[in-house]
Design a protein around this motif. Structure first.
Motif, short mmCIF file in Angstrom:
data_model
loop_
_atom_site.label_atom_id
_atom_site.label_comp_id
_atom_site.label_asym_id
_atom_site.label_seq_id
_atom_site.Cartn_x
_atom_site.Cartn_y
_atom_site.Cartn_z
N LEU A 187 0.82 -1.21 0.00
CA LEU A 187 0.00 0.00 0.00
C LEU A 187 0.86 1.27 0.00
O LEU A 187 0.51 2.26 -0.64
N ALA A 188 1.96 1.24 0.73
CA ALA A 188 2.88 2.38 0.82
C ALA A 188 4.30 1.83 0.66
O ALA A 188 4.99 1.58 1.65
N PRO A 189 4.75 1.64 -0.59
CA PRO A 189 6.05 1.01 -0.83
C PRO A 189 7.21 1.79 -0.21
O PRO A 189 7.33 3.01 -0.37
N GLY A 190 8.06 1.03 0.48
CA GLY A 190 9.20 1.61 1.19
C GLY A 190 10.06 2.58 0.40
O GLY A 190 10.44 3.63 0.92
N PRO A 191 10.41 2.27 -0.87
CA PRO A 191 11.28 3.19 -1.61
C PRO A 191 10.71 4.60 -1.79
O PRO A 191 11.44 5.52 -2.11
N TYR A 192 9.40 4.76 -1.58
CA TYR A 192 8.77 6.08 -1.80
C TYR A 192 8.34 6.76 -0.51
O TYR A 192 7.70 7.82 -0.54
N MET A 193 8.71 6.19 0.63
CA MET A 193 8.25 6.72 1.91
C MET A 193 8.76 8.13 2.21
O MET A 193 8.11 8.87 2.94
N ARG A 194 9.87 8.52 1.64
CA ARG A 194 10.41 9.86 1.90
C ARG A 194 9.94 10.88 0.87
O ARG A 194 10.29 12.05 0.95
N GLU A 195 9.16 10.42 -0.06
CA GLU A 195 8.61 11.30 -1.10
C GLU A 195 7.35 12.00 -0.57
O GLU A 195 6.74 11.55 0.40
N PRO A 196 6.92 13.08 -1.24
CA PRO A 196 5.64 13.69 -0.87
C PRO A 196 4.51 12.67 -0.99
O PRO A 196 4.59 11.71 -1.77
N LEU A 197 3.42 12.89 -0.25
CA LEU A 197 2.32 11.94 -0.21
C LEU A 197 1.76 11.63 -1.60
O LEU A 197 1.44 10.49 -1.90
N ASN A 198 1.66 12.63 -2.46
CA ASN A 198 1.09 12.37 -3.79
C ASN A 198 1.97 11.42 -4.60
O ASN A 198 1.47 10.61 -5.38
N VAL A 199 3.28 11.48 -4.41
CA VAL A 199 4.19 10.56 -5.10
C VAL A 199 4.04 9.16 -4.51
O VAL A 199 3.93 8.17 -5.24
N LEU A 200 4.04 9.06 -3.18
CA LEU A 200 3.84 7.77 -2.53
C LEU A 200 2.53 7.14 -2.99
O LEU A 200 2.48 5.97 -3.37
N ALA A 201 1.46 7.93 -3.01
CA ALA A 201 0.15 7.42 -3.41
C ALA A 201 0.14 6.92 -4.85
O ALA A 201 -0.55 5.96 -5.18
N SER A 202 0.93 7.54 -5.71
CA SER A 202 0.96 7.12 -7.11
C SER A 202 1.54 5.72 -7.29
O SER A 202 1.43 5.13 -8.36
N HIS A 203 2.15 5.18 -6.23
CA HIS A 203 2.73 3.84 -6.26
C HIS A 203 1.93 2.85 -5.40
O HIS A 203 2.32 1.69 -5.27
N CYS A 204 0.81 3.31 -4.84
CA CYS A 204 -0.02 2.48 -3.99
C CYS A 204 -0.53 1.25 -4.75
O CYS A 204 -1.09 1.39 -5.85
N LEU A 205 -0.29 0.09 -4.21
CA LEU A 205 -0.76 -1.20 -4.74
C LEU A 205 -0.19 -1.57 -6.10
O LEU A 205 -0.64 -2.52 -6.73
N GLU A 206 0.84 -0.86 -6.57
CA GLU A 206 1.36 -1.14 -7.91
C GLU A 206 1.96 -2.54 -8.03
O GLU A 206 1.98 -3.10 -9.13
N ALA A 207 2.40 -3.13 -6.93
CA ALA A 207 2.98 -4.47 -6.99
C ALA A 207 1.93 -5.54 -7.33
O ALA A 207 2.27 -6.58 -7.88
N VAL A 208 0.65 -5.27 -7.01
CA VAL A 208 -0.41 -6.22 -7.32
C VAL A 208 -1.35 -5.74 -8.42
O VAL A 208 -2.05 -6.54 -9.04
#
Length: 165
Positions: free
Chosen positions: A19-40
């Motif tokens: 839901l919140a991939p580790g590599p993007y945790m230091r990014e702004p929320l909108n960037v983190l959200a753009s990777h939400c669930l992308e692994a599945v």
């Protein structure tokens, strides 16, 4: 606070790292959200719309206690999360951050179905199939917190009202 939207259906044990991939945790929320669930579901963040409903299986939100997992879903506009069961901390984070989370053991839905979630009634209507499902109700008092944007905004308003009184 009823919610109506398209279903995005996922399986069991969707964890907070998905839901919140580790590599993007230091990014702004909108960037983190753009990777939400992308692994599945690589298209999820692009396809989800405000008010849509995430449907999970068993143990949705297992893993770390990171609030960012719920924040990413909220940032994308997810109107409710329904699952057969939730990780305890994820469930509390969802409600505390203003996203209704409902346990529904027998919900049947496929991606794209039009769902209506009625948290206080404990009912979900699948308008695509015409079927209704019973789920655990969210008490009215707790839905007031959810509808107010979550625990902190609700508490701030409550304390401000007490100071004025």
């Amino acid at each position: 606070m009823n919610v109506r939207g398209k279903a995005f259906v996922f399986g069991d044990r969707i964890d907070t790292d998905v839901l919140a991939p580790g590599p993007y945790m230091r990014e702004p929320l909108n960037v983190l959200a753009s990777h939400c669930l992308e692994a599945v579901d690589p298209d999820f963040a692009r396809d989800v719309r405000r008010g849509d409903i995430v449907v999970g299986g068993e143990s949705f939100g297992i893993g770390s206690s990171r609030e960012q997992a719920v924040q990413a879903l909220a940032e994308l506009g997810v109107g409710a999360i329904v699952a057969r069961s939730f990780a305890r901390i994820f469930y509390r984070n969802a409600l505390n951050l203003g996203v209704p989370a409902l346990v529904c053991a027998d919900l049947e839905a496929t991606r794209g179905d039009e769902l209506e979630v009625r948290p206080v009634e404990g009912r979900i209507i699948n308008h695509s199939t015409g079927r209704e499902f019973t789920c655990e109700k969210i008490p009215t008092e707790l839905m007031e917190i959810v509808a107010g944007g979550g625990l902190m905004p609700w508490l701030e308003r409550k304390l401000a009202a007490e100071r004025r009184a």
